[in-house]
Write a protein that holds these residues in place. Structure first.
Motif, PDB file in Angstrom:
ATOM      1  N   GLN A  88     -15.829   8.161  -2.711  1.00  0.00           N
ATOM      2  CA  GLN A  88     -16.352   6.818  -3.013  1.00  0.00           C
ATOM      3  C   GLN A  88     -17.684   6.906  -3.750  1.00  0.00           C
TER       4      GLN A  88
ATOM      5  N   HIS B 169      -8.549   7.449  -4.433  1.00  0.00           N
ATOM      6  CA  HIS B 169      -7.124   7.474  -4.083  1.00  0.00           C
ATOM      7  C   HIS B 169      -6.535   8.876  -4.268  1.00  0.00           C
TER       8      HIS B 169
ATOM      9  N   ALA C 264      -7.564  10.946  -1.264  1.00  0.00           N
ATOM     10  CA  ALA C 264      -6.667  10.594  -0.161  1.00  0.00           C
ATOM     11  C   ALA C 264      -5.330  11.309  -0.322  1.00  0.00           C
ATOM     12  N   GLN C 265      -4.820  11.338  -1.556  1.00  0.00           N
ATOM     13  CA  GLN C 265      -3.521  11.997  -1.779  1.00  0.00           C
ATOM     14  C   GLN C 265      -3.602  13.500  -1.553  1.00  0.00           C
TER      15      GLN C 265
ATOM     16  N   PHE D  27      -6.866  -4.525   7.250  1.00  0.00           N
ATOM     17  CA  PHE D  27      -6.510  -5.607   6.323  1.00  0.00           C
ATOM     18  C   PHE D  27      -6.138  -6.820   7.177  1.00  0.00           C
TER      19      PHE D  27
ATOM     20  N   LEU E 222      -2.960  -8.909   6.605  1.00  0.00           N
ATOM     21  CA  LEU E 222      -1.666  -8.235   6.701  1.00  0.00           C
ATOM     22  C   LEU E 222      -1.326  -8.067   8.183  1.00  0.00           C
TER      23      LEU E 222
ATOM     24  N   MET F  82       0.632   0.518   4.804  1.00  0.00           N
ATOM     25  CA  MET F  82      -0.323   0.863   3.750  1.00  0.00           C
ATOM     26  C   MET F  82      -0.936   2.233   4.017  1.00  0.00           C
TER      27      MET F  82
ATOM     28  N   PHE G 143       1.200   4.751   2.612  1.00  0.00           N
ATOM     29  CA  PHE G 143       1.595   4.385   1.246  1.00  0.00           C
ATOM     30  C   PHE G 143       2.071   5.580   0.431  1.00  0.00           C
ATOM     31  N   GLN G 144       1.455   6.744   0.692  1.00  0.00           N
ATOM     32  CA  GLN G 144       1.795   7.914  -0.132  1.00  0.00           C
ATOM     33  C   GLN G 144       3.131   8.530   0.251  1.00  0.00           C
TER      34      GLN G 144
ATOM     35  N   ALA H 155      -3.114  -5.922   0.262  1.00  0.00           N
ATOM     36  CA  ALA H 155      -4.129  -5.060   0.885  1.00  0.00           C
ATOM     37  C   ALA H 155      -5.343  -4.944  -0.040  1.00  0.00           C
TER      38      ALA H 155
ATOM     39  N   ASP I 130      -9.229  -5.935   0.817  1.00  0.00           N
ATOM     40  CA  ASP I 130     -10.332  -4.968   0.820  1.00  0.00           C
ATOM     41  C   ASP I 130     -10.052  -3.862  -0.196  1.00  0.00           C
TER      42      ASP I 130
ATOM     43  N   ASP J 292     -11.826  -1.460  -1.616  1.00  0.00           N
ATOM     44  CA  ASP J 292     -12.303  -0.100  -1.361  1.00  0.00           C
ATOM     45  C   ASP J 292     -11.407   0.616  -0.368  1.00  0.00           C
ATOM     46  N   VAL J 293     -11.045  -0.110   0.701  1.00  0.00           N
ATOM     47  CA  VAL J 293     -10.212   0.516   1.730  1.00  0.00           C
ATOM     48  C   VAL J 293      -8.802   0.765   1.191  1.00  0.00           C
ATOM     49  N   ALA J 294      -8.314  -0.123   0.328  1.00  0.00           N
ATOM     50  CA  ALA J 294      -6.991   0.093  -0.267  1.00  0.00           C
ATOM     51  C   ALA J 294      -6.967   1.426  -1.011  1.00  0.00           C
ATOM     52  N   ALA J 295      -8.061   1.731  -1.718  1.00  0.00           N
ATOM     53  CA  ALA J 295      -8.115   3.006  -2.436  1.00  0.00           C
ATOM     54  C   ALA J 295      -8.088   4.180  -1.461  1.00  0.00           C
ATOM     55  N   LEU J 296      -8.703   4.003  -0.290  1.00  0.00           N
ATOM     56  CA  LEU J 296      -8.705   5.075   0.713  1.00  0.00           C
ATOM     57  C   LEU J 296      -7.299   5.382   1.220  1.00  0.00           C
ATOM     58  N   MET J 297      -6.388   4.420   1.051  1.00  0.00           N
ATOM     59  CA  MET J 297      -5.003   4.641   1.481  1.00  0.00           C
ATOM     60  C   MET J 297      -4.225   5.470   0.456  1.00  0.00           C
ATOM     61  N   GLY J 298      -4.888   5.841  -0.635  1.00  0.00           N
ATOM     62  CA  GLY J 298      -4.179   6.573  -1.684  1.00  0.00           C
ATOM     63  C   GLY J 298      -3.550   5.647  -2.708  1.00  0.00           C
ATOM     64  N   ILE J 299      -3.940   4.356  -2.675  1.00  0.00           N
ATOM     65  CA  ILE J 299      -3.389   3.389  -3.618  1.00  0.00           C
ATOM     66  C   ILE J 299      -4.217   3.418  -4.900  1.00  0.00           C
ATOM     67  N   ASP J 300      -3.549   3.568  -6.040  1.00  0.00           N
ATOM     68  CA  ASP J 300      -4.246   3.577  -7.321  1.00  0.00           C
ATOM     69  C   ASP J 300      -4.556   2.128  -7.716  1.00  0.00           C
TER      70      ASP J 300
ATOM     71  N   ARG K 285      -6.398   0.874 -10.033  1.00  0.00           N
ATOM     72  CA  ARG K 285      -6.375   0.529 -11.470  1.00  0.00           C
ATOM     73  C   ARG K 285      -4.975   0.093 -11.885  1.00  0.00           C
TER      74      ARG K 285
END
Lengths: 236, 289
Positions: free
Chosen positions: A51, A72, A75-76, A89, A92, A100, A103-104, B171, B175, B177-185, B187
């Motif tokens: 971050q 991301h 995380a991956q 969330f 959700l 979520m 997600f990966q 998601a 949030d 920032d947290v969505a990105a922490l889940m490995g979600i791209d 962009r």
């Protein structure tokens, strides 16, 4: 070595927070990171999670430099940060939050296994799976946040002050669960915690941080409770 | 008479539903007050006209190209205008002003290409025929409009609640920032959101150009009303936006019989101001929870 931070200098804009921080986390270990407010503990976790990108130094995760990677992608690669204040969330459902977290995962069997593992760890999440996450109690939200962080089966779990807003009894239970996570799920843990007493009792090793630097490293975390190194860091 | 007003209002409101969903989707997830949706509206309608009437392409193909043009435009605006600003930590006001600027630049480019005459894409005669149901008369095209809007609403609802990408968008809205922490791209999600949102507003233009016709200014009306509907109804999600949009359509049609047209915006913005005054956080309450 699972994680190596070397000479990290980082901050927010022009404000520096970390000044040449170095630390290591070994595979299968629960490492505590303690220190007074403003020491840069949260910033350290955010640097690891991608971050914040450090201005100098490197973050090696399983030998690979991840210091300039997008969050991301970090995380991956198998690093999961559970941020301070749980931050589920809220709009959700509990189940969707866990979805979520996973997600990966592309394979549906693998996903189901992960989910069952989380439900075994935190049975209350299964009972509430179709509830909005925003309607959970503080302790339940923290469990959900940790469960969500574990769904992807990370190699390294970063926990930022999981005790925030929890009653002492709930916190004690949570710490036991975190130890169980380390042992059963083969996940290494780096935990930042204000509640030093609870965390040093269960952690393997510990670093003490102050003003952006590591001031003390202890191979037996619990001994910190009984000598004055820790007190010095907090007081002076 | 009253029933006829309600039916006409529902048809007008149905188009605002799409506009409101378009704005609401983009605003709740990316946080961008995307006024430049007007430009996506215009290009969606006019490219459809160009393909269908001027170049004589088959109807479905012309529709699809119009939608695609709007999606591409939305993605380009995100890439070229919003992304660099966001990376420099621009405020949402700065991004909003950029959005307005982009709108006027693009609208003037369109004017150079297409001039300001109103356009209509003619449809089969039978679509303009009506059906008398009791005291109410509804044209077949009006049925088509309501059907298309209902279908798109349903598809969007299913997309957001049943698919992985849709849930990730929710998601991300909750949030980022947290969505990105889940490995979600994230962009990639922004691009998907702009593509879908722009296609939704372009669909409004295409329905209107077949019904009453549109010109260069039509987009402003539809986008502003959709924005208001999304702001007023957004806290109750997709359904809230849809209900408020329908209500605005009905009030507008009833109002036009009792009051002069100029009152429309006075009443609508009056409502927004009163709401903001009473509950400043009422707009998209989900973000503040």
């Amino acid at each position: 070595m699972l994680l190596e931070l070397k000479e990290i200098e980082a901050g927010y804009g022009k404000k520096s927070v970390l000044f040449g921080l170095s630390m290591n986390v070994k595979e299968g270990q629960m490492m505590a990171l303690v220190g007074p407010n403003g020491a840069g503990k949260t910033t350290t976790l955010r640097v690891i999670a991608g971050q914040i990108h450090p201005n100098r130094g490197s973050v090696l995760f399983r030998g690979k430099d991840i210091s300039q990677m997008m969050p991301h992608l970090v995380a991956q690669n198998g690093v999961s940060l559970v941020p301070q204040g749980s931050r589920v969330f809220t709009s959700l459902t509990v189940y969707e939050n866990l979805e979520m977290g996973g997600f990966q995962i592309k394979d549906s069997n693998e996903f189901r296994e992960s989910l069952e593992g989380i439900y075994r760890l935190f049975p209350v999440l299964e009972e509430r799976k179709s509830q909005w996450a925003g309607t959970l109690s503080g302790g339940e939200q923290q469990m959900l946040a940790i469960g969500r962080g574990l769904m992807s089966r990370p190699k390294l779990l970063l926990l930022d002050e999981p005790s925030t807003g929890l009653a002492p009894k709930v916190l004690h239970e949570l710490m036991k669960t975190i130890v169980a996570v380390k042992e059963k799920m083969n996940t290494s843990i780096l935990i930042v915690e204000q509640n030093v007493n609870e965390v040093l009792k269960v952690a393997d090793e510990a670093y003490v941080m102050k003003l952006g630097r590591i001031v003390c490293y202890e191979q037996c975390a619990e001994t910190l409770l009984y000598d004055d190194k820790l007190r010095k860091a907090y007081l002076s | 008479m009253v029933l006829q007003i309600i039916v006409n209002g529902i048809v007008a409101g149905a188009l605002y539903v799409l506009s409101g969903l378009s704005f609401g989707l983009i605003y709740t997830s990316t946080g961008v007050f995307h006024f430049a949706n007007v430009a996506a509206y215009t290009i969606g309608g006019f490219v459809f006209f160009q393909m269908s009437v001027v170049w004589g392409l088959p109807f479905p193909l012309a529709l699809a190209i119009g939608l695609a043009a709007a999606s591409v435009l939305g993605i380009l605006i995100e890439w070229i205008c919003y992304k660099p600003l966001r990376e420099q930590q621009a405020s949402s006001l700065q991004i909003f002003l950029t959005s307005i600027g982009v709108t006027f630049v693009l609208q003037n480019i369109y004017l150079l290409i297409w001039r300001s005459d109103p356009r209509v894409v003619p449809v089969f005669e039978s679509l303009l025929d009506g059906r008398q149901i009791g005291p109410v008369r509804v044209t077949h095209l009006q049925f088509v409009i309501i059907g298309v809007v209902a279908a798109l609403w349903g598809i969007l609802h299913l997309f957001m609640t049943r698919t992985r990408t849709g849930k990730a968008i929710r998601a991300f809205a909750a949030d980022p920032d947290v969505a990105a922490l889940m490995g979600i791209d994230t962009r990639r999600l922004r691009i998907i959101v702009f593509a879908i949102g722009s296609a939704l507003i372009a669909a409004v233009a295409q329905l209107q150009i077949m019904d009453l016709g549109i010109d260069m200014t039509s987009g402003f009306d539809v986008v502003i009303i959709g924005t208001i509907a999304a702001l007023l109804g957004g806290r109750w999600g997709i359904t809230g936006i849809a209900l408020v949009s329908l209500l605005i359509g009905i009030i507008e049609n009833a109002g036009m019989i009792m009051l002069a047209v100029q009152w429309k915006y006075i009443i609508l913005f009056g409502l927004v101001i009163i709401l903001l005054y009473l509950r400043p956080k009422a707009i998209f309450g989900t973000k503040d929870r």
